[in-house]
Motif scaffolding. Sequence first.
Motif, PDB file in Angstrom:
ATOM      1  N   LEU A  31       0.814  -1.216   0.000  1.00  0.00           N
ATOM      2  CA  LEU A  31       0.000   0.000   0.000  1.00  0.00           C
ATOM      3  C   LEU A  31       0.850   1.270   0.000  1.00  0.00           C
ATOM      4  O   LEU A  31       0.337   2.363  -0.244  1.00  0.00           O
ATOM      5  N   LEU A  32       2.148   1.139   0.278  1.00  0.00           N
ATOM      6  CA  LEU A  32       3.017   2.303   0.384  1.00  0.00           C
ATOM      7  C   LEU A  32       3.489   2.791  -0.982  1.00  0.00           C
ATOM      8  O   LEU A  32       3.644   2.001  -1.908  1.00  0.00           O
ATOM      9  N   THR A  33       3.753   4.088  -1.051  1.00  0.00           N
ATOM     10  CA  THR A  33       4.383   4.640  -2.252  1.00  0.00           C
ATOM     11  C   THR A  33       5.861   4.268  -2.219  1.00  0.00           C
ATOM     12  O   THR A  33       6.403   3.871  -1.173  1.00  0.00           O
ATOM     13  N   GLU A  34       6.536   4.396  -3.346  1.00  0.00           N
ATOM     14  CA  GLU A  34       7.965   4.094  -3.387  1.00  0.00           C
ATOM     15  C   GLU A  34       8.749   5.005  -2.443  1.00  0.00           C
ATOM     16  O   GLU A  34       9.678   4.562  -1.780  1.00  0.00           O
ATOM     17  N   ARG A  35       8.379   6.265  -2.356  1.00  0.00           N
ATOM     18  CA  ARG A  35       9.072   7.194  -1.461  1.00  0.00           C
ATOM     19  C   ARG A  35       8.892   6.781  -0.007  1.00  0.00           C
ATOM     20  O   ARG A  35       9.826   6.823   0.777  1.00  0.00           O
ATOM     21  N   GLN A  36       7.682   6.375   0.350  1.00  0.00           N
ATOM     22  CA  GLN A  36       7.432   5.925   1.718  1.00  0.00           C
ATOM     23  C   GLN A  36       8.265   4.681   2.028  1.00  0.00           C
ATOM     24  O   GLN A  36       8.844   4.558   3.108  1.00  0.00           O
ATOM     25  N   LYS A  37       8.352   3.773   1.063  1.00  0.00           N
ATOM     26  CA  LYS A  37       9.183   2.576   1.256  1.00  0.00           C
ATOM     27  C   LYS A  37      10.643   2.968   1.430  1.00  0.00           C
ATOM     28  O   LYS A  37      11.337   2.409   2.290  1.00  0.00           O
ATOM     29  N   ASP A  38      11.116   3.912   0.624  1.00  0.00           N
ATOM     30  CA  ASP A  38      12.506   4.362   0.748  1.00  0.00           C
ATOM     31  C   ASP A  38      12.773   4.917   2.146  1.00  0.00           C
ATOM     32  O   ASP A  38      13.785   4.586   2.770  1.00  0.00           O
ATOM     33  N   LEU A  56      17.778  12.416   1.081  1.00  0.00           N
ATOM     34  CA  LEU A  56      16.756  12.557   0.038  1.00  0.00           C
ATOM     35  C   LEU A  56      16.569  13.999  -0.428  1.00  0.00           C
ATOM     36  O   LEU A  56      15.767  14.251  -1.323  1.00  0.00           O
ATOM     37  N   ASP A  57      17.280  14.911   0.204  1.00  0.00           N
ATOM     38  CA  ASP A  57      17.183  16.336  -0.117  1.00  0.00           C
ATOM     39  C   ASP A  57      15.750  16.848   0.034  1.00  0.00           C
ATOM     40  O   ASP A  57      15.195  17.496  -0.853  1.00  0.00           O
ATOM     41  N   ILE A  58      15.168  16.507   1.188  1.00  0.00           N
ATOM     42  CA  ILE A  58      13.834  16.978   1.552  1.00  0.00           C
ATOM     43  C   ILE A  58      13.906  17.501   2.984  1.00  0.00           C
ATOM     44  O   ILE A  58      14.916  17.313   3.671  1.00  0.00           O
ATOM     45  N   SER A  59      12.848  18.131   3.448  1.00  0.00           N
ATOM     46  CA  SER A  59      12.847  18.656   4.814  1.00  0.00           C
ATOM     47  C   SER A  59      12.563  17.549   5.822  1.00  0.00           C
ATOM     48  O   SER A  59      11.995  16.504   5.478  1.00  0.00           O
ATOM     49  N   VAL A  60      12.934  17.794   7.058  1.00  0.00           N
ATOM     50  CA  VAL A  60      12.641  16.855   8.145  1.00  0.00           C
ATOM     51  C   VAL A  60      11.129  16.708   8.301  1.00  0.00           C
ATOM     52  O   VAL A  60      10.628  15.607   8.554  1.00  0.00           O
ATOM     53  N   ALA A  61      10.399  17.800   8.119  1.00  0.00           N
ATOM     54  CA  ALA A  61       8.934  17.744   8.212  1.00  0.00           C
ATOM     55  C   ALA A  61       8.358  16.799   7.152  1.00  0.00           C
ATOM     56  O   ALA A  61       7.404  16.053   7.431  1.00  0.00           O
ATOM     57  N   THR A  62       8.937  16.806   5.965  1.00  0.00           N
ATOM     58  CA  THR A  62       8.470  15.905   4.906  1.00  0.00           C
ATOM     59  C   THR A  62       8.776  14.452   5.262  1.00  0.00           C
ATOM     60  O   THR A  62       7.962  13.559   5.016  1.00  0.00           O
ATOM     61  N   VAL A  63       9.920  14.214   5.847  1.00  0.00           N
ATOM     62  CA  VAL A  63      10.265  12.858   6.301  1.00  0.00           C
ATOM     63  C   VAL A  63       9.228  12.395   7.317  1.00  0.00           C
ATOM     64  O   VAL A  63       8.704  11.279   7.223  1.00  0.00           O
ATOM     65  N   LYS A  64       8.915  13.246   8.271  1.00  0.00           N
ATOM     66  CA  LYS A  64       7.917  12.901   9.293  1.00  0.00           C
ATOM     67  C   LYS A  64       6.555  12.619   8.658  1.00  0.00           C
ATOM     68  O   LYS A  64       5.828  11.708   9.086  1.00  0.00           O
ATOM     69  N   THR A  65       6.211  13.393   7.640  1.00  0.00           N
ATOM     70  CA  THR A  65       4.940  13.184   6.940  1.00  0.00           C
ATOM     71  C   THR A  65       4.923  11.822   6.248  1.00  0.00           C
ATOM     72  O   THR A  65       3.921  11.095   6.309  1.00  0.00           O
ATOM     73  N   ILE A  67       6.659   9.163   7.074  1.00  0.00           N
ATOM     74  CA  ILE A  67       6.611   8.121   8.102  1.00  0.00           C
ATOM     75  C   ILE A  67       5.200   7.985   8.656  1.00  0.00           C
ATOM     76  O   ILE A  67       4.669   6.874   8.781  1.00  0.00           O
ATOM     77  N   ALA A  68       4.576   9.108   8.981  1.00  0.00           N
ATOM     78  CA  ALA A  68       3.215   9.081   9.523  1.00  0.00           C
ATOM     79  C   ALA A  68       2.242   8.455   8.530  1.00  0.00           C
ATOM     80  O   ALA A  68       1.378   7.650   8.918  1.00  0.00           O
ATOM     81  N   ALA A  69       2.389   8.790   7.262  1.00  0.00           N
ATOM     82  CA  ALA A  69       1.507   8.227   6.232  1.00  0.00           C
ATOM     83  C   ALA A  69       1.729   6.721   6.097  1.00  0.00           C
ATOM     84  O   ALA A  69       0.768   5.955   5.953  1.00  0.00           O
ATOM     85  N   ALA A  70       2.981   6.293   6.155  1.00  0.00           N
ATOM     86  CA  ALA A  70       3.292   4.865   6.053  1.00  0.00           C
ATOM     87  C   ALA A  70       2.707   4.100   7.237  1.00  0.00           C
ATOM     88  O   ALA A  70       2.098   3.042   7.051  1.00  0.00           O
ATOM     89  N   VAL A  71       2.877   4.629   8.431  1.00  0.00           N
ATOM     90  CA  VAL A  71       2.335   3.979   9.630  1.00  0.00           C
ATOM     91  C   VAL A  71       0.812   3.868   9.521  1.00  0.00           C
ATOM     92  O   VAL A  71       0.231   2.819   9.807  1.00  0.00           O
TER      93      VAL A  71
END
Length: 93
Positions: A31-38, A56-65, A67-71
């Motif tokens: 169910l996860l996107t490739e980015r979420q899996k990464d 990944l050259d993204i913000s920490v807030a985006t990483v948290k988003t 992770i939260a979406a994957a969970v």
Amino acid sequence: MLDTVSENWHRAAEFTARPAGVVLAAERVSLLTERQKDVMRMLAEGMINKQIAHRLDISVATVKTHIAAAVRRMKARNRIHAVAMLIRAESFA
């Protein structure tokens, strides 16, 4: 029609050859996107949010988003549970 039946038969045989927990984990990981899996794989490697963001050259807030979406998508109890399901699913893939 026979192709569909044959495909379903092979898929069912594949899932019955694996333990039930692995099948459930694989279904949820799918169910996860490739980015979420990464992001989740990087968590599994022991990286912290800041390291993942830098890699990944993204913000920490985006990483948290991610992770939260994957969970949420995996219906995991927390990020550790989600990582455990990912490892279980990918170890039997």
